[in-house]
Design an enzyme around this catalytic site. Structure first.
Site, PDB file in Angstrom:
ATOM      1  N   ASP A  46       0.694  -1.268   0.036  1.00  5.73           N
ATOM      2  CA  ASP A  46       0.004   0.040  -0.034  1.00  5.73           C
ATOM      3  C   ASP A  46       0.810   1.150  -0.035  1.00  5.73           C
ATOM      4  O   ASP A  46       0.500   2.370  -0.382  1.00  5.73           O
ATOM      5  CB  ASP A  46      -1.001  -0.145   1.267  1.00  5.73           C
ATOM      6  N   LYS A 121     -14.305  -7.045   4.376  1.00  5.66           N
ATOM      7  CA  LYS A 121     -13.601  -7.171   3.094  1.00  5.66           C
ATOM      8  C   LYS A 121     -12.793  -8.544   3.242  1.00  5.66           C
ATOM      9  O   LYS A 121     -12.028  -8.738   4.008  1.00  5.66           O
ATOM     10  CB  LYS A 121     -12.710  -6.118   2.984  1.00  5.66           C
ATOM     11  N   CYS A 379      26.817 -11.301   1.645  1.00  2.00           N
ATOM     12  CA  CYS A 379      28.082 -12.360   1.686  1.00  2.00           C
ATOM     13  C   CYS A 379      28.263 -12.822   0.315  1.00  2.00           C
ATOM     14  O   CYS A 379      27.442 -13.331  -0.325  1.00  2.00           O
ATOM     15  CB  CYS A 379      27.701 -13.474   2.845  1.00  2.00           C
TER      16      CYS A 379
END
Length: 490
Positions: A46, A121, A379
């Protein structure tokens, strides 16, 4: 404001180019919609969307429904487009939407305040069940025909809805293997060869199709919705057995919906009120650096244990060295965390440690001097034991069709000097025993490897399992549309 996200990360994104934001969003969309994995938190996603909207409000990623990979039994043309949902994350954004709704109502002679409906939702995979055909949302105009999975689903109603998993089933059986219930659903529906765990979830009827018309709804009005939202949220989300990602607010009047209209991306008469969830602030007691398959180090921030949304949180990811350095995270810092989607711990902000962050200079696995590449510590020792372990675990995790080779088994293999996947397949039962596995376990490991040689595996999984930097499952699928696996040099 107590119920909507207030996090503003625009400042931390100021150094990232628009193209980098585009690429990050495209990769995240592909993983979110086309694979059984996630590569970014909802909050980070978002934040990227908000920054792109600030820079380029007309960008295609904001005005069109995201694309979806091809799967299932062909294509289904949607007679009515299936669009995405515009998000609001602050009270001021919600109030601005309310003003637009009331202005449109006045334009066509509808009295205000306007009636709204509020539902949970659901956080799954969008679909439409019509005339016995189940289709995914796809690009909004054309979806994938996934009717073949209907016998495995528990179906609640018809029309537009969401394919979702029962949250309690995920918590009990799958939370250690998958990051989110949505990943299980996507893998079970969209993968050519779903993981065994995803298939079991289907067979256990833990994945449901839930029509939006069957959801519990609460009526509100444009003049009261901002004040009522915290109470509505607590009730609806507390009584929904599926993963949720906020609330959906919709105008009820058909005439007003027509007046408000739609874009190519979303309906203007509907918004999703995204929630950041409960937050907590606790002390940082350490930072552990974990090495990945490509050598990048990921910081895991160790916290003084705190209870958040009913769960005890002791660790949260710090994402990368750049973020840890920027936020001054070290012993003595105070971290504010939330649970993204009420599930995943997420670092919101931090009060810096007195002396700022102290970054490692040498690899925690092989002691090789670390290199700084952008925000990452790396690394570069290809023989690093930590990198070999990460590569081995990555292979078994991505292939998804070989059981018994978890992190503990990989630890023993690496400690015994195993350096490649080819070596693993050549190990005998006696050699497994010499590595510290029990006699029965050794026999089972050999049998599992033999069985794996004849199991079908998606080409994209094989390619993604190779551990090539920036080549995950989504990008592997795209590459294999143009080049056969046998033609790719390894």
């Amino acid at each position: 404001m107590s119920n909507l996200a207030t996090l503003n990360t625009a400042d931390s994104l100021s150094g990232i180019s628009t193209r980098q934001i585009e690429e990050s969003l495209e990769r995240a969309n592909d993983a979110y919609r086309n694979t059984d994995d996630s590569i970014i938190s909802d909050s980070d996603y978002d934040a990227l969307i908000d920054e792109l909207a600030r820079r380029d409000p007309g960008h295609a990623l904001l005005t069109e429904v995201e694309s979806e990979a091809d799967f299932g039994a062909g294509k289904v043309r949607h007679q009515i487009p299936m669009l995405s949902t515009e998000k609001v994350k602050t009270d001021s954004e919600l109030s601005a939407w309310v003003r637009r709704v009331e202005s449109a109502a006045q334009n066509i002679g509808i009295r205000t305040p306007v009636l709204l409906s509020v539902t949970a939702k659901l956080d799954g995979m969008a679909g439409r069940l019509k005339d016995g055909v189940l289709a995914s949302r796809g690009d909004g105009l054309t979806g994938n025909n996934i009717t073949h999975i209907l016998p495995k689903l528990v179906v609640h109603g018809v029309g537009d809805g969401e394919l979702v998993m029962i949250q309690s089933y995920f918590d009990e059986h799958l939370s250690e293997e998958f990051k989110h219930p949505r990943n299980v659903v996507t893998g079970a529906v969209g993968a050519d060869t779903p993981r065994p765990a995803a298939m079991k979830a289907l067979n256990d009827h833990s994945i449901h199709f839930v029509s939006f018309t069957t959801l519990t709804r609460i009526d509100s009005r444009t003049d009261t919705i901002v004040a009522q939202l915290p109470e509505i949220r607590e009730y609806l989300l507390g009584n929904t057995p599926y993963p949720t990602d906020g609330l959906v607010l919709a105008v009820e009047s058909p005439e007003l919906r027509k007046e408000l209209g739609s874009t190519g991306h979303h309906h203007n008469w509907m918004v999703a009120a995204k929630t950041v969830g409960e937050t907590a602030t606790t002390a940082v007691v350490g930072v552990q650096w974990q090495i990945g398959k490509t050598g990048r180090l990921t910081p895991v921030i160790q916290l003084k244990k705190v209870t958040l949304s009913g769960a005890v949180i002791a660790n949260v990811t710090g994402h990368n060295a750049g973020k840890v350095e920027e936020m001054g995270i070290d012993v003595g810092a105070m971290a504010t965390i939330t649970r993204s989607g009420e599930i995943i711990p997420f670092l919101v902000s931090a009060t810096p440690a007195p002396n700022g962050a102290s970054l490692p200079t040498h690899c925690p696995a092989c002691t090789e001097h670390l290199k700084r590449r952008g925000d990452f510590l790396v690394c570069i020792n290809n023989e690093c034991e930590g990198r070999r372990h990460a590569r081995l675990h990555h292979f078994f995790n991505i292939i998804g069709s070989i059981d018994l080779f978890g992190p503990v088994a990989c630890d023993k293999l690496i400690a015994a000097g195993v350096r490649s996947i080819q070596e693993v397949f050549a190990i005998t039962a006696a050699e497994f025993e010499a590595m510290g596995f029990g006699p029965g376990q050794s026999a089972n490991l050999v049998a599992e490897l033999e069985a794996a040689k004849t199991r079908p595996v998606d080409d994209f999984r094989v390619l993604a399992a190779m551990g090539i930097s920036n080549l995950g499952r989504g990008d592997s699928k795209k590459l294999l549309r143009h080049t056969a696996l046998k033609d790719i040099p390894f």
